[in-house]
Design an enzyme around this catalytic site. Structure first.
Site, short mmCIF file in Angstrom:
data_model
loop_
_atom_site.label_atom_id
_atom_site.label_comp_id
_atom_site.label_asym_id
_atom_site.label_seq_id
_atom_site.Cartn_x
_atom_site.Cartn_y
_atom_site.Cartn_z
N ARG A 84 0.83 -1.20 0.00
CA ARG A 84 0.00 0.00 0.00
C ARG A 84 0.87 1.25 0.00
O ARG A 84 1.85 1.35 0.73
CB ARG A 84 -0.92 0.02 1.22
CG ARG A 84 -1.83 1.24 1.21
CD ARG A 84 -2.86 1.19 2.28
NE ARG A 84 -3.64 2.43 2.28
CZ ARG A 84 -4.56 2.72 3.15
NH1 ARG A 84 -4.87 1.85 4.09
NH2 ARG A 84 -5.21 3.86 3.07
N ARG A 93 -7.33 0.02 -2.27
CA ARG A 93 -6.18 -0.30 -1.44
C ARG A 93 -5.92 -1.80 -1.39
O ARG A 93 -6.85 -2.60 -1.41
CB ARG A 93 -6.34 0.27 -0.04
CG ARG A 93 -7.59 -0.18 0.64
CD ARG A 93 -8.02 0.73 1.75
NE ARG A 93 -8.36 2.02 1.19
CZ ARG A 93 -8.56 3.10 1.90
NH1 ARG A 93 -8.47 3.07 3.18
NH2 ARG A 93 -8.88 4.24 1.34
N ASP A 96 -5.93 -2.36 4.27
CA ASP A 96 -6.29 -1.27 5.17
C ASP A 96 -6.49 -1.87 6.55
O ASP A 96 -7.28 -2.80 6.71
CB ASP A 96 -7.57 -0.59 4.68
CG ASP A 96 -7.90 0.67 5.46
OD1 ASP A 96 -6.97 1.36 5.92
OD2 ASP A 96 -9.10 0.97 5.61
N ASP A 98 -7.34 -0.64 10.45
CA ASP A 98 -7.77 0.48 11.27
C ASP A 98 -8.01 0.04 12.71
O ASP A 98 -8.60 -1.02 12.95
CB ASP A 98 -9.10 1.06 10.75
CG ASP A 98 -8.93 1.83 9.46
OD1 ASP A 98 -7.88 2.46 9.26
OD2 ASP A 98 -9.87 1.80 8.64
#
Length: 172
Positions: A84, A93, A96, A98
């Site tokens: 990424r 992407r 990811d 989070d």
């Protein structure tokens, strides 16, 4: 290092072999972040920027001794290792990762807000989190995850695999 704390991490990918990318991310978490529970895998329509492929999404519950910003930096390193690179907000992407929650802490620092500020809007996060812990109340919330999930449209979510999808993490 801090005491070990429970964290929630959302995983998403919509480029390449999406499931393999998520397994790559899971494998790189250990041993710094110890996954304790993994949700089923879902496919969801993109949010924000809609002219891109569908996402694969999941959530894991884990324990770590890292401080919040250390965890954020660690997750960004894993994303970078997966290929990424900086791009447009909400764009496509490869991976990811989070931070959804960090123990019982409410954090509002420049580059980190926890609980994640858009959880209540995101079925692709709430559904897998509810699969793992439907009665969890995130710090600062008055409702539990299950109640928050019931308040939003999740018709675009499609279950792709059960939690066993991550069993091959590290083999890709």
């Amino acid at each position: 290092m801090a005491d070990w704390v429970e964290v929630g991490i959302a995983l998403g990918a919509n480029l390449g072999d999406r499931s393999a990318n998520l397994r790559f991310g899971l494998a790189r978490l250990a041993p710094t972040v110890r996954v304790t529970k993994l949700s089923p895998l879902y496919e969801s329509a993109p949010v924000g920027v809609t002219d891109q492929p569908a996402f694969h999404n999941a959530v894991c519950l884990a324990r770590t001794g890292l401080e919040p910003l250390q965890l954020l930096d660690f997750l960004k390193e894993i994303e970078h290792a997966a290929g990424r690179r900086p791009g447009r907000r909400w764009g496509p992407r490869l991976l990811d990762l989070d931070i959804l929650f960090f123990g019982d802490r409410v954090i509002e620092w420049g580059r980190l807000t926890v609980p994640h500020p858009r959880i209540r809007e995101r079925g692709f996060v709430l559904r897998p989190l509810a699969d793992l812990d439907p009665t969890r109340r995130l710090p600062g919330w008055t409702e539990d995850v299950q109640t928050a999930l019931a308040a939003i449209d999740t018709s675009d979510l499609v279950a792709v695999a059960g939690p066993e999808w991550g069993a091959k993490a590290g083999e890709d």
